[in-house]
Design an enzyme around this catalytic site. Structure first.
Site, mmCIF file in Angstrom:
data_model
loop_
_atom_site.group_PDB
_atom_site.id
_atom_site.type_symbol
_atom_site.label_atom_id
_atom_site.label_comp_id
_atom_site.label_asym_id
_atom_site.label_seq_id
_atom_site.Cartn_x
_atom_site.Cartn_y
_atom_site.Cartn_z
ATOM 1 C CD GLU A 59 -13.987 10.063 -5.512
ATOM 2 O OE1 GLU A 59 -12.535 10.114 -5.624
ATOM 3 O OE2 GLU A 59 -14.544 9.188 -5.516
ATOM 4 C CB CYS B 26 -15.239 4.871 -3.787
ATOM 5 S SG CYS B 26 -15.959 3.716 -3.035
ATOM 6 C CD GLU C 291 -14.139 -2.164 -5.154
ATOM 7 O OE1 GLU C 291 -13.995 -1.836 -6.148
ATOM 8 O OE2 GLU C 291 -13.436 -3.984 -5.191
ATOM 9 C CE LYS D 68 -1.664 1.268 5.403
ATOM 10 N NZ LYS D 68 -2.113 2.750 5.538
HETATM 11 P P1 ADP Z 1 -6.614 8.730 0.617
HETATM 12 O O1 ADP Z 1 -6.166 9.839 -0.217
HETATM 13 O O2 ADP Z 1 -8.572 8.665 0.964
HETATM 14 O O3 ADP Z 1 -6.048 8.961 2.021
HETATM 15 P P2 ADP Z 1 -5.324 6.234 -0.097
HETATM 16 O O4 ADP Z 1 -5.344 5.798 -1.241
HETATM 17 O O5 ADP Z 1 -3.461 7.925 0.351
HETATM 18 O O6 ADP Z 1 -6.281 7.516 0.490
HETATM 19 O O7 ADP Z 1 -4.797 5.866 1.371
HETATM 20 C C1 ADP Z 1 -5.788 4.747 1.205
HETATM 21 C C2 ADP Z 1 -4.587 4.134 2.049
HETATM 22 O O8 ADP Z 1 -3.772 3.316 1.456
HETATM 23 C C3 ADP Z 1 -4.154 4.257 3.912
HETATM 24 O O9 ADP Z 1 -4.157 3.304 4.499
HETATM 25 C C4 ADP Z 1 -3.003 5.071 3.128
HETATM 26 O O10 ADP Z 1 -2.096 4.641 4.595
HETATM 27 C C5 ADP Z 1 -2.450 3.833 2.247
HETATM 28 N N1 ADP Z 1 -1.674 3.897 1.413
HETATM 29 C C6 ADP Z 1 -1.126 5.505 1.586
HETATM 30 N N2 ADP Z 1 0.020 5.484 0.254
HETATM 31 C C7 ADP Z 1 0.392 4.398 0.453
HETATM 32 C C8 ADP Z 1 1.522 4.118 -0.716
HETATM 33 N N3 ADP Z 1 2.148 3.992 -1.155
HETATM 34 N N4 ADP Z 1 1.641 2.441 -0.715
HETATM 35 C C9 ADP Z 1 0.449 1.928 0.199
HETATM 36 N N5 ADP Z 1 -0.480 2.478 0.789
HETATM 37 C C10 ADP Z 1 -0.628 3.598 0.960
#
Ligand code: ADP
Length: 489
Positions: free
Chosen positions: A392, A294, A260, A182
């Site tokens: 961060e 990161c 990570e 994903k």
């Molecule tokens: P950022 O804040 O840097 O965008 P995220 O952790 O929100 O980092 O996003 C990293 C990945 O996690 C993306 O692929 C995002 O679509 C996905 N993501 C966001 N929310 C969820 C969730 N609740 N469950 C699983 N994946 C998620």
């Protein structure tokens, strides 16, 4: 435009499930924009849990045969995939710049780095050895072998849209796992381009799948990956907040989990440092991807005697950075990825300034370049009540603290819940070993600002994550240890 047309054969607007290019069953799509210009690059399928279920089932079916392929076969598939990535190096870089905004030179660097994981794991596939342990009983033999865990759910971020996928998928495939990927909603096209090359490499249907979705559908897809009995493990790179949520969701099925998450890297310059090297390292570790990595240095801690010379030279270097669209030659600093990130960076600076931080350079948006650009900024006089002290930044903001003793420097460096990367500059050999041991991080750069490579274990301690990616340790998340006791010998 020329950039888009040239990379067109790799620009896919369908997801890749079970060897097929598919739209969402709902017919929905979401738009992907170029953060440098705000232009829509294209649309990708806005998939939901029903599409994801299809991908999981495909991956599960493919696992039944993929797990029995020989290590040599898997090695060859990965090598073929790597060769195609290498042949399409420039087009991949262009797609990364288009959707992630990083300067083209950096995108080329990411392609080299991302490709190297597939190359490395094509080699590592053949070295996933077992062991024979001396038995305490003469009639029994203790054999240990590694087996693939099954289907892996890989959830990736936007800051390295290529490398964060290959680092996981390379290890998964080498181990004999299949995967459902994903990608982040901001950067699906790089992931899909990689799938086109996997397809061309002849990797069997269902072994790698990409499910694209908007931000709105991500939580439900993530939940399904964590809770589906057909998925054996999750590997996630992204925010600490989402990582913790996935950790909870994985508990119901006791899923394997690699995380990570965010860092809060200290960059310490001791009195004994070579200041010229330190400034160079600081620039590399802070401004790569506009500070959105990161392992970016997040807090600069500088000891009294070298404070003025380090800060003076750093500000001079920062003032010479060229902001702009990453597609243009000579640009070092691109846009922030999206409005949310932009808002966070400007809020953090405003908060610090309102509480007394001093701005040595920058300190505001760079709207003349576009909506999402922010000036490289240096803040000093940071205090504990400022948000930048603990959070961060993920942007081109340098925060500088002054300290006097080694103990004090270490105390500030370690006063965080996170522990991903840390850097320090020192020419004092006993200090080097002392501080490297005491820094509470998973990765330590000594007189070096750039430490990531496929050969080395990447990962954090404390709230920065679980497990290691890259290196031979990267295999651990995707294999389990099977103990076989042969008796009556
Ligand atoms: P950022 O804040 O840097 O965008 P995220 O952790 O929100 O980092 O996003 C990293 C990945 O996690 C993306 O692929 C995002 O679509 C996905 N993501 C966001 N929310 C969820 C969730 N609740 N469950 C699983 N994946 C998620």
């Amino acid at each position: 435009r020329t950039l888009q047309t040239r990379s067109m054969h790799l620009l896919k607007d369908k997801a890749y499930i079970n060897g097929q290019w598919l739209g969402a069953q709902s017919g929905k799509v979401f738009q992907v924009t170029n953060p440098a210009t705000g232009e829509v690059i294209g649309t990708a399928p806005d998939m939901d849990t029903s599409d994801t279920q299809r991908a999981i089932e495909g991956a599960h079916a493919a696992f039944q045969t993929w797990q029995d392929t020989t290590a040599k076969d898997r090695s060859h598939y990965l090598r073929k995939w790597y060769d195609l990535m290498a042949q399409n190096h420039e087009d991949l870089a262009k797609i990364i710049t288009l959707e992630a905004g990083k300067p083209l030179v950096e995108a080329r660097g990411e392609v080299a780095y991302g490709n190297s994981f597939i190359e490395f794991f094509s080699e590592e596939a053949r070295r996933i050895h077992g062991e024979i342990i001396p038995s305490p009983i003469p009639t029994k033999k203790i054999l240990v072998e590694r087996q693939p865990i099954g289907v892996a759910g890989l959830i990736a971020p936007w800051n390295f849209p290529h490398a964060m996928i290959t680092r996981k998928a390379g290890a998964a495939l080498a181990s004999g796992c299949t995967c459902v990927i994903k990608p982040a909603e901001d950067t699906p096209f790089t992931a899909l381009a990689l799938m086109e090359l996997a397809h061309q490499a002849g990797i069997p249907s269902g072994v790698v799948n990409v499910v694209t979705s908007s931000r709105e559908n991500a939580p439900a897809i993530g939940n399904l990956l964590c809770e589906s009995p057909l998925v054996a493990g999750i590997s996630f790179t992204g925010s600490t907040q989402v990582g913790k949520l996935l950790y909870r969701q994985c508990s119901s099925g006791v899923k394997r989990l690699g995380l990570e998450l965010g860092g809060n890297a200290p960059f310490i310059v001791f009195n004994s440092a070579n200041v010229g090297h330190a400034v160079k390292g600081a620039m590399a570790s802070k401004f790569r991807n506009c500070g959105q990595t990161c392992v970016s240095s997040n807090r600069f801690l500088v000891q009294g005697k070298v404070y003025d010379s380090f800060v003076g030279s750093l500000v001079k270097e920062i003032k010479s950075l060229k902001i702009g669209n990453g597609q243009e030659c000579g640009v070092n600093v691109g846009p922030l990825i999206n409005q949310a990130q932009f808002g966070k960076v400007s809020d953090l600076v405003e908060d610090a300034v309102s509480k007394g931080a001093k701005v040595l350079t920058g300190g505001k948006a760079a709207r003349q370049f576009g909506e999402l650009f922010y000036e490289p900024t240096v803040l000093t006089d940071i205090k504990e009540n400022m948000r930048v002290y603990t959070e961060e930044v993920f942007g081109p903001i340098v925060t500088i603290f002054r300290f006097e003793t080694e103990e004090e420097g270490l105390q500030i460096a370690n006063s965080t819940e996170r522990g991903l990367a840390g850097y320090f500059y020192s020419e004092d050999v006993s200090q080097i070993f002392r501080v490297a041991r005491k820094l509470e991080v998973g990765m330590c750069g000594v007189n070096e600002g750039i430490i990531s490579t496929a050969e080395a274990p990447f990962g954090g301690i404390k709230e920065s994550g679980l497990g290691r990616e890259g290196s031979h340790h990267g295999i651990d998340d995707f294999t389990y240890i099977k103990y076989i006791c042969v008796g009556n010998l």
